[in-house]
Design an enzyme around this catalytic site. Structure first.
Site, mmCIF file in Angstrom:
data_model
loop_
_atom_site.group_PDB
_atom_site.id
_atom_site.type_symbol
_atom_site.label_atom_id
_atom_site.label_comp_id
_atom_site.label_asym_id
_atom_site.label_seq_id
_atom_site.Cartn_x
_atom_site.Cartn_y
_atom_site.Cartn_z
ATOM 1 N N TYR A 4 5.092 56.939 120.261
ATOM 2 C CA TYR A 4 4.903 56.407 121.618
ATOM 3 C C TYR A 4 5.453 54.977 121.731
ATOM 4 C CZ TYR A 4 2.443 54.386 125.630
ATOM 5 O OH TYR A 4 2.139 53.728 126.799
ATOM 6 N N SER A 20 -2.721 45.018 128.930
ATOM 7 C CA SER A 20 -2.269 46.072 129.842
ATOM 8 C C SER A 20 -3.440 46.659 130.631
ATOM 9 C CB SER A 20 -1.615 47.189 129.026
ATOM 10 O OG SER A 20 -1.451 48.353 129.808
ATOM 11 N N GLN A 59 -2.208 42.398 132.996
ATOM 12 C CA GLN A 59 -1.126 43.157 133.642
ATOM 13 C C GLN A 59 -1.715 44.235 134.527
ATOM 14 O OE1 GLN A 59 -0.312 46.602 132.411
ATOM 15 N NE2 GLN A 59 1.023 46.842 134.205
ATOM 16 N N TYR A 113 -1.207 47.578 137.066
ATOM 17 C CA TYR A 113 -0.474 48.683 137.686
ATOM 18 C C TYR A 113 -1.155 49.005 139.000
ATOM 19 C CZ TYR A 113 2.497 49.963 133.734
ATOM 20 O OH TYR A 113 3.469 49.974 132.772
ATOM 21 N N THR A 149 3.289 44.722 137.330
ATOM 22 C CA THR A 149 4.461 45.480 136.855
ATOM 23 C C THR A 149 4.955 46.372 137.982
ATOM 24 O OG1 THR A 149 3.695 45.371 134.589
ATOM 25 C CG2 THR A 149 5.278 47.104 135.107
ATOM 26 N N ARG A 185 9.414 60.196 128.143
ATOM 27 C CA ARG A 185 9.788 60.008 126.731
ATOM 28 C C ARG A 185 9.513 61.345 126.067
ATOM 29 N NH1 ARG A 185 5.997 55.431 128.302
ATOM 30 N NH2 ARG A 185 7.344 54.517 129.872
ATOM 31 N N LYS A 217 6.825 41.677 137.012
ATOM 32 C CA LYS A 217 7.494 42.174 135.802
ATOM 33 C C LYS A 217 8.263 43.450 136.106
ATOM 34 C CE LYS A 217 6.401 43.793 131.121
ATOM 35 N NZ LYS A 217 6.497 45.250 131.244
ATOM 36 N N HIS A 236 11.525 47.457 131.157
ATOM 37 C CA HIS A 236 10.367 48.093 130.532
ATOM 38 C C HIS A 236 10.705 48.550 129.107
ATOM 39 C CE1 HIS A 236 6.351 49.472 132.128
ATOM 40 N NE2 HIS A 236 6.331 50.057 130.953
HETATM 41 C C1 FNR Z 1 5.149 48.969 127.144
HETATM 42 N N1 FNR Z 1 5.391 48.209 128.272
HETATM 43 C C2 FNR Z 1 4.400 48.049 129.212
HETATM 44 N N2 FNR Z 1 4.587 47.243 130.288
HETATM 45 C C3 FNR Z 1 3.623 47.072 131.206
HETATM 46 O O1 FNR Z 1 3.822 46.320 132.145
HETATM 47 N N3 FNR Z 1 2.430 47.708 131.054
HETATM 48 C C4 FNR Z 1 2.163 48.538 130.028
HETATM 49 O O2 FNR Z 1 1.082 49.085 129.918
HETATM 50 C C5 FNR Z 1 3.192 48.749 129.075
HETATM 51 N N4 FNR Z 1 3.011 49.615 128.053
HETATM 52 C C6 FNR Z 1 3.947 49.700 127.053
HETATM 53 C C7 FNR Z 1 3.691 50.472 125.939
HETATM 54 C C8 FNR Z 1 4.598 50.502 124.895
HETATM 55 C C9 FNR Z 1 4.291 51.299 123.675
HETATM 56 C C10 FNR Z 1 5.789 49.739 124.959
HETATM 57 C C11 FNR Z 1 6.775 49.731 123.829
HETATM 58 C C12 FNR Z 1 6.054 49.006 126.084
HETATM 59 C C13 FNR Z 1 6.631 47.433 128.379
HETATM 60 C C14 FNR Z 1 6.496 46.089 127.656
HETATM 61 O O3 FNR Z 1 5.580 45.261 128.331
HETATM 62 C C15 FNR Z 1 7.847 45.348 127.574
HETATM 63 O O4 FNR Z 1 8.440 45.296 128.843
HETATM 64 C C16 FNR Z 1 8.797 45.997 126.582
HETATM 65 O O5 FNR Z 1 8.106 46.464 125.444
HETATM 66 C C17 FNR Z 1 9.872 45.011 126.156
HETATM 67 O O6 FNR Z 1 10.762 45.575 125.275
HETATM 68 P P1 FNR Z 1 10.643 45.483 123.664
HETATM 69 O O7 FNR Z 1 10.225 44.073 123.315
HETATM 70 O O8 FNR Z 1 9.621 46.491 123.259
HETATM 71 O O9 FNR Z 1 12.011 45.851 123.221
HETATM 72 C C1 LAC Z 2 4.460 52.724 129.018
HETATM 73 C C2 LAC Z 2 3.573 52.377 130.134
HETATM 74 C C3 LAC Z 2 2.268 52.914 130.231
HETATM 75 O O1 LAC Z 2 5.512 52.094 128.914
HETATM 76 O O2 LAC Z 2 3.757 51.101 130.587
HETATM 77 O O3 LAC Z 2 4.161 53.689 128.277
#
Ligand code: FNR
Ligand code: LAC
Length: 403
Positions: free
Chosen positions: A43, A125, A146, A148, A174, A183, A270, A294
């Site tokens: 994930y 989150s 953060q 949603y 976000t 995914r 974001k 993201h």
């Molecule tokens: C995220 N991201 C994310 N963003 C957000 O606003 N709320 C969320 O709950 C999540 N959840 C989330 C889960 C996982 C497993 C990942 C990898 C990412 C996005 C995150 O905040 C961010 O934008 C990215 O992870 C940036 O990219 P890198 O640093 O992972 O390459």
């Molecule tokens: C994610 C969400 C929940 O990237 O932000 O999985």
């Protein structure tokens, strides 16, 4: 703190490597891959669909060449900067990462503690496992929350109220996930919260004793902010289905005013990846934006974050604080993003792997690795102060360097 190690060049038995012998983020990822149950490790790593944007985020950063400068006084370096007017010790914040508390029990609390000890912001989150209140109680320090936007505005108002009551210092709204990019691995793995105890999952978890132990100590095993407040949150079998029913697909710029009415504090938008949207963000009265796709998890085929950053900085950089995320795996990457105008970088996977590898010690190690790499990189590029890093630090994006 010990963790599973993997490198042939280390003189440690493969099973136990002290955290301080972990040299880079890739090490933490490798260790997490062994310690975290498959569905949760996948994930974190995954991008949406063909993962084109996920790859580009990383590849495009690496294509930017740093400019080596010599014989300039680089003693007494200073990595401090500010974010939203607050002094921070590194130009980094921990990004919101859903389900961190399933990488390791109490993952959000542990990551928040590591961030606070390093002097950088932690973002919780909406879809965390530990709740706002649990993180606030365990850390006693402000963090960013953060949000949603869901259809049930009453619940969102309540959630914002909880963030306020917990002393959160910024709201990160976000805006790039009103529908979920698929995914593939999550579908194949049957990712569910709390973890589904089918035979395949149970067999996989049985090989992860440290993870099981950490989960037994965990304050929460389901969505801490939502369970008990939103119907169906006690048992989510499909994130896609759940977001499709709960998230507000009608969300538009007009709703920012409503959010600001609920949250008079600092507001960060974001998920901005377009100059036009960045200009609208300025108009909306937000305090900051995060240039982000993201982490390549939403619109596959979108441009890398780093390729979009300079255009946005040129258009709105003087009017709004411009933060960046997507693909940061090294301190060199942070240097590149700062050079192209980012005020700070949010880091997602790099610290999530740290949490999976070793809870708080792993998160702290991730932050430390990035900080040390950035420090050396800055020195070799001839900079003493993070706040002085500018486009002269990179070979590309130079218009006319004559001397
Ligand atoms: C995220 N991201 C994310 N963003 C957000 O606003 N709320 C969320 O709950 C999540 N959840 C989330 C889960 C996982 C497993 C990942 C990898 C990412 C996005 C995150 O905040 C961010 O934008 C990215 O992870 C940036 O990219 P890198 O640093 O992972 O390459
Ligand atoms: C994610 C969400 C929940 O990237 O932000 O999985």
């Amino acid at each position: 703190m010990f963790a599973l190690g993997h490198r042939a060049d280390q003189n440690y038995p493969k099973l136990l490597v002290p955290m301080k012998k972990i040299t880079c983020i890739a090490d933490l990822r490798e260790i997490a891959s062994r310690k975290v149950p498959r569905a949760f490790f996948d994930y974190v790593c995954a991008g949406s669909y063909e993962e084109e944007t996920l790859r580009e985020n990383v590849d495009d950063l690496q294509k930017i060449k740093l400019r080596q400068r010599v014989l300039v006084d680089m003693s007494g370096r200073d990595l401090t900067t500010t974010a939203l007017g607050e002094k921070i010790s590194l130009p980094i914040a921990l990004a919101p990462v859903a389900l961190t508390g399933l990488q390791y029990g109490n993952g959000e609390i542990l990551a928040a503690q590591a961030a606070h000890e390093a002097g950088i912001p932690f973002t919780l989150s909406t879809m965390s496992i530990c709740s706002i209140e649990q993180v606030a109680e365990a850390t006693g320090k402000p963090f960013w929350f953060q949000l949603y936007m869901m259809r049930d505005r009453g619940f969102i108002a309540e959630l914002i109220g909880r963030a306020k009551a917990a002393g959160c210092s910024a709201l990160v709204l976000t805006v790039d996930l009103q529908v979920l990019g698929q995914r593939h691995c999550d579908v194949r793995n049957g990712l569910s919260v709390p973890p589904e105890l089918g035979l395949r999952n149970v067999l996989n978890m049985a090989t992860k004793p440290a993870w099981i132990l950490s989960m037994l100590k965990s304050k929460s095993r389901t969505f801490g902010n939502l369970a008990g407040h939103v119907k169906g949150m006690e048992d989510v079998k499909s994130l896609a289905e759940w977001t499709a029913t709960q998230f507000d697909q009608a969300l538009s710029w007009n709703d920012i005013e409503w959010v600001k009415g609920q949250w008079p504090g600092k507001l960060i938008l974001k998920g901005i990846l377009d100059v036009q949207d960045a200009k609208l963000a300025v108009k909306s009265g937000a305090d900051a934006i995060v240039v982000s796709n993201h982490g390549g998890r939403q619109l596959d085929g979108a441009a890398s974050s780093i390729s979009i950053l300079p255009g946005i900085v040129d258009a709105v950089g003087s009017e709004i604080e411009t933060m960046f995320d997507g693909g940061i795996r090294t301190g060199m990457d942070i240097m590149r993003a700062l050079a192209l105008g980012a005020k700070i970088c949010l880091v997602g996977r790099s610290y999530a792997w740290g949490v999976g590898a070793g809870g708080k010690a792993g998160a702290a190690r991730a932050i430390d690795v990035l900080a040390k790499e950035l420090d050396v990189t800055m020195a070799l590029c001839g900079y003493k102060r993070v706040v002085d890093v500018d486009r002269e630090a990179v070979e590309v994006f130079q218009s006319s360097r004559t001397a």
